[in-house]
Design a protein around this motif. Structure first.
Motif, PDB file in Angstrom:
ATOM      1  N   LYS A  35     -49.062  -4.572   4.600  1.00 57.01           N
ATOM      2  CA  LYS A  35     -48.780  -5.314   3.371  1.00 57.01           C
ATOM      3  C   LYS A  35     -48.839  -4.422   2.134  1.00 57.01           C
ATOM      4  O   LYS A  35     -48.147  -4.673   1.143  1.00 57.01           O
ATOM      5  CB  LYS A  35     -49.775  -6.462   3.227  1.00 57.01           C
ATOM      6  CG  LYS A  35     -49.543  -7.597   4.211  1.00 57.01           C
ATOM      7  CD  LYS A  35     -50.578  -8.701   4.036  1.00 57.01           C
ATOM      8  CE  LYS A  35     -50.366  -9.816   5.048  1.00 57.01           C
ATOM      9  NZ  LYS A  35     -51.400 -10.882   4.918  1.00 57.01           N
ATOM     10  N   ASP A  36     -49.669  -3.383   2.200  1.00 52.62           N
ATOM     11  CA  ASP A  36     -49.858  -2.508   1.041  1.00 52.62           C
ATOM     12  C   ASP A  36     -49.031  -1.233   1.104  1.00 52.62           C
ATOM     13  O   ASP A  36     -49.116  -0.386   0.216  1.00 52.62           O
ATOM     14  CB  ASP A  36     -51.337  -2.136   0.912  1.00 52.62           C
ATOM     15  CG  ASP A  36     -52.219  -3.349   0.685  1.00 52.62           C
ATOM     16  OD1 ASP A  36     -51.736  -4.309   0.068  1.00 52.62           O
ATOM     17  OD2 ASP A  36     -53.379  -3.342   1.153  1.00 52.62           O
ATOM     18  N   THR A  37     -48.245  -1.060   2.172  1.00 46.71           N
ATOM     19  CA  THR A  37     -47.507   0.189   2.379  1.00 46.71           C
ATOM     20  C   THR A  37     -46.073   0.070   1.876  1.00 46.71           C
ATOM     21  O   THR A  37     -45.384  -0.911   2.158  1.00 46.71           O
ATOM     22  CB  THR A  37     -47.501   0.568   3.880  1.00 46.71           C
ATOM     23  OG1 THR A  37     -48.853   0.724   4.330  1.00 46.71           O
ATOM     24  CG2 THR A  37     -46.762   1.876   4.112  1.00 46.71           C
ATOM     25  N   LYS A  38     -45.627   1.067   1.120  1.00 49.51           N
ATOM     26  CA  LYS A  38     -44.267   1.080   0.569  1.00 49.51           C
ATOM     27  C   LYS A  38     -43.376   2.130   1.237  1.00 49.51           C
ATOM     28  O   LYS A  38     -42.160   2.021   1.217  1.00 49.51           O
ATOM     29  CB  LYS A  38     -44.318   1.359  -0.946  1.00 49.51           C
ATOM     30  CG  LYS A  38     -45.229   0.422  -1.732  1.00 49.51           C
ATOM     31  CD  LYS A  38     -44.827  -1.030  -1.589  1.00 49.51           C
ATOM     32  CE  LYS A  38     -45.763  -1.937  -2.390  1.00 49.51           C
ATOM     33  NZ  LYS A  38     -45.467  -3.372  -2.150  1.00 49.51           N
ATOM     34  N   GLU A  60     -52.871   6.220   5.687  1.00 51.01           N
ATOM     35  CA  GLU A  60     -54.042   5.369   5.489  1.00 51.01           C
ATOM     36  C   GLU A  60     -55.169   5.773   6.442  1.00 51.01           C
ATOM     37  O   GLU A  60     -55.053   5.618   7.655  1.00 51.01           O
ATOM     38  CB  GLU A  60     -53.678   3.900   5.725  1.00 51.01           C
ATOM     39  CG  GLU A  60     -54.814   2.924   5.512  1.00 51.01           C
ATOM     40  CD  GLU A  60     -55.512   3.124   4.184  1.00 51.01           C
ATOM     41  OE1 GLU A  60     -56.646   3.644   4.188  1.00 51.01           O
ATOM     42  OE2 GLU A  60     -54.909   2.782   3.148  1.00 51.01           O
ATOM     43  N   ASN A 107     -51.869  -5.097  10.139  1.00 50.69           N
ATOM     44  CA  ASN A 107     -51.118  -6.022   9.279  1.00 50.69           C
ATOM     45  C   ASN A 107     -51.551  -5.887   7.817  1.00 50.69           C
ATOM     46  O   ASN A 107     -50.724  -5.945   6.903  1.00 50.69           O
ATOM     47  CB  ASN A 107     -51.304  -7.457   9.757  1.00 50.69           C
ATOM     48  CG  ASN A 107     -50.326  -7.827  10.868  1.00 50.69           C
ATOM     49  OD1 ASN A 107     -49.135  -7.548  10.768  1.00 50.69           O
ATOM     50  ND2 ASN A 107     -50.832  -8.430  11.931  1.00 50.69           N
ATOM     51  N   LYS A 108     -52.857  -5.711   7.592  1.00 60.70           N
ATOM     52  CA  LYS A 108     -53.374  -5.547   6.232  1.00 60.70           C
ATOM     53  C   LYS A 108     -52.800  -4.291   5.583  1.00 60.70           C
ATOM     54  O   LYS A 108     -52.359  -4.301   4.424  1.00 60.70           O
ATOM     55  CB  LYS A 108     -54.898  -5.474   6.267  1.00 60.70           C
ATOM     56  CG  LYS A 108     -55.560  -5.227   4.913  1.00 60.70           C
ATOM     57  CD  LYS A 108     -57.074  -5.207   5.066  1.00 60.70           C
ATOM     58  CE  LYS A 108     -57.765  -4.871   3.757  1.00 60.70           C
ATOM     59  NZ  LYS A 108     -57.506  -3.495   3.320  1.00 60.70           N
ATOM     60  N   VAL A 109     -52.796  -3.173   6.343  1.00 57.61           N
ATOM     61  CA  VAL A 109     -52.262  -1.922   5.820  1.00 57.61           C
ATOM     62  C   VAL A 109     -50.755  -2.046   5.569  1.00 57.61           C
ATOM     63  O   VAL A 109     -50.230  -1.527   4.576  1.00 57.61           O
ATOM     64  CB  VAL A 109     -52.574  -0.755   6.786  1.00 57.61           C
ATOM     65  CG1 VAL A 109     -51.865   0.522   6.348  1.00 57.61           C
ATOM     66  CG2 VAL A 109     -54.078  -0.524   6.880  1.00 57.61           C
TER      67      VAL A 109
END
Length: 500
Positions: free
Chosen positions: A472-475, A430, A468-470
């Motif tokens: 949530k979107d990271t797999k 990211e 924290n935002k990143v």
């Protein structure tokens, strides 16, 4: 499948050149999932490592160009179906190999295989490549203990980061360094506190005892060592029998001159450093250095929240820069060594930084400004303590300052912004995290209660929100692990700020 047939080395290739070819083959193999053979016989598209074909019409031109480079410099150039990677010396060839891999997207961020980024690709022949590089500084090193956990990772990382030396912070392990450093062409030495804490311009018996001490000591050291970084005790030094009321800097320089004379009696090429540090900090007024005495600057009291040239910082503008300017009038700048603390986890874990546990601040832009200042003064030799940067450190902290330090030593115009974005993309998946690492942290507790301190607290909060935002979107599991580590790091710094 790769589009390169072979890596070509000379039949007379030395150990560093063979290692260089193996490194190139190994990493290209990781990129392509196809092992590329190393041979002396050319066919198809080839990468030549460390030599130029005898029948090449460009051979003389290349050697002429190499002669104009720094000893660690290299050329990477495409000629039809051939690419030549050739250093002025063997170590330069190794740097050329790593630069070629860098152009293919490889990155080595911290010591240890787990911190490498090696992209997958088939096209590994860079058509038309034409690179010619030399470093901005001659001596580029770290100073660390050999017993640090993961020390062997630093040896491996040094070549990839284009550092050309590792100095130990004691003589422990010195006998092991020849074997450890050999295949990468690394220089090595050591720096340590050696002499006592009391000095006098009048005590001849003490001088005689120390002359014998240093001569006996040097006789048991490796023959290849000619520069000696042997320092006074790491305490507040005491002066006695001082009728002229000379400064500590003058008296210790006089002492250093006497030790340098003793060294020369048994090592004609031997040289001795004069350490300007703590109680010896200041400009000698009465004594001049001998020809085989060079300056070593270790300004531990520098404020690392600002560059040396930042006039808004009272510490650096009033206590550091003026004395360095004065020292340059006494000593030869081109022979001067700077021993900094940019990567010293031990510094950032004691004194005003106690409780920070060694976590290095993000100060890449400050480092660049410091290096620009040294370069403007004609200083060509830079090192930093890296004490505490062991495997356990990298379990807890993520510190781009480490790869930025080495990259700026090689190329002071290194694009910090671009490489920070690439780091975030490669390491976390990211790029928007780059705003975190591009920030210069004013982390010195002496600024507590000021606007700068409040800005740091706000920066930490915003950074944690972004992480924290990143998250949530990271797999990706690896990215999640690294992001959680980064979040814990920022929580740790915030907690430290509240208790500082």
């Amino acid at each position: 499948m790769s589009n390169i047939s072979a890596i070509i080395v000379s039949k007379e290739a030395n150990e560093v050149e063979i290692f260089s070819a193996n490194e190139l083959s190994n990493y290209l193999g990781i990129m392509t999932n196809d092992q590329i053979k190393i041979t002396n016989i050319a066919s198809g598209k080839c990468l030549y490592v460390g030599f130029i074909p005898d029948n090449a019409e460009y051979k003389n031109q290349l050697f002429d160009e190499l002669a104009d480079l720094h000893d660690d410099g290299f050329i990477i150039r495409a000629y039809g179906d051939d690419i030549i990677i050739k250093g002025k010396n063997s170590r330069g060839t190794l740097y050329g190999v790593y630069e070629y891999l860098n152009r293919l997207g490889a990155r080595w961020y911290f010591p240890g295989k787990e911190h490498e980024f090696i992209p997958k690709r088939d096209d590994i022949f860079i058509n038309g490549i034409d690179i010619k590089e030399s470093p901005d500084f001659n001596h580029r090193s770290i100073c660390i203990h050999i017993w640090e956990k993961g020390f062997e990772h630093w040896v491996d990382f040094a070549g990839k980061a284009k550092l050309n030396a590792i100095h130990l912070h004691s003589d422990e392990g010195l006998d092991d360094m020849e074997k450890l450093a050999k295949n990468r062409g690394l220089d090595y030495n050591f720096r340590r506190h050696f002499f006592g804490e009391k000095y006098s311009p009048e005590d001849k018996s003490d001088l005689d005892a120390n002359r014998k001490l240093i001569k006996d000591y040097i006789k048991i050291l490796p023959d290849k060592i000619n520069d000696f970084f042997l320092w006074p005790a790491d305490v507040v030094l005491q002066i006695y029998d001082n009728p002229e009321n000379w400064s500590i800097a003058d008296i210790t320089l006089m002492f250093t001159n006497e030790m340098a004379k003793a060294i020369k009696e048994i090592k004609p090429k031997g040289r001795m450093s004069f350490l300007s540090y703590w109680t010896t900090w200041g400009v000698p007024k009465n004594i001049k250095p001998l020809d085989n005495v060079f300056l070593e600057i270790a300004h531990m009291h520098q404020c690392y929240s600002h560059s040396i040239t930042d006039h808004s910082c009272q510490t650096n503008s009033k206590e550091v820069m003026p004395d360095i300017d004065g020292l340059m009038n006494v000593f030869d700048p081109s022979e001067t060594h700077v021993l900094g603390y940019w990567l010293d986890a031990s510094l950032f874990g004691r004194g005003v930084y106690k409780g920070l546990e060694g976590r290095l601040p993000y100060i890449g832009n400050n480092i660049r400004q410091d290096f620009l200042y040294y370069k403007s003064k004609g200083i060509k030799n830079i090192s930093t303590f890296a004490v505490g940067l062991n495997s356990d450190y990298f379990v807890k902290f993520i510190s781009p300052t480490i790869f930025q330090y080495s990259a700026l030593l090689w190329n002071i115009k290194y694009d910090l912004d671009l490489e920070t974005r690439l780091f975030c993309e490669n390491y976390f998946g990211e790029t928007q995290l780059s705003s975190i690492f591009s920030h210069t942290e004013h982390i010195d507790p002496r600024y507590k209660g000021t606007e700068a301190w409040n800005e740091l607290a706000d920066y930490l909060k915003k950074s944690m929100a972004l992480i924290n935002k990143v998250l949530k979107d990271t797999k990706n599991d690896l990215y999640i692990m690294r992001l959680n580590k980064l979040l814990r790091e920022f929580e740790h710094v915030e907690k430290w700020m509240l208790s500082a």
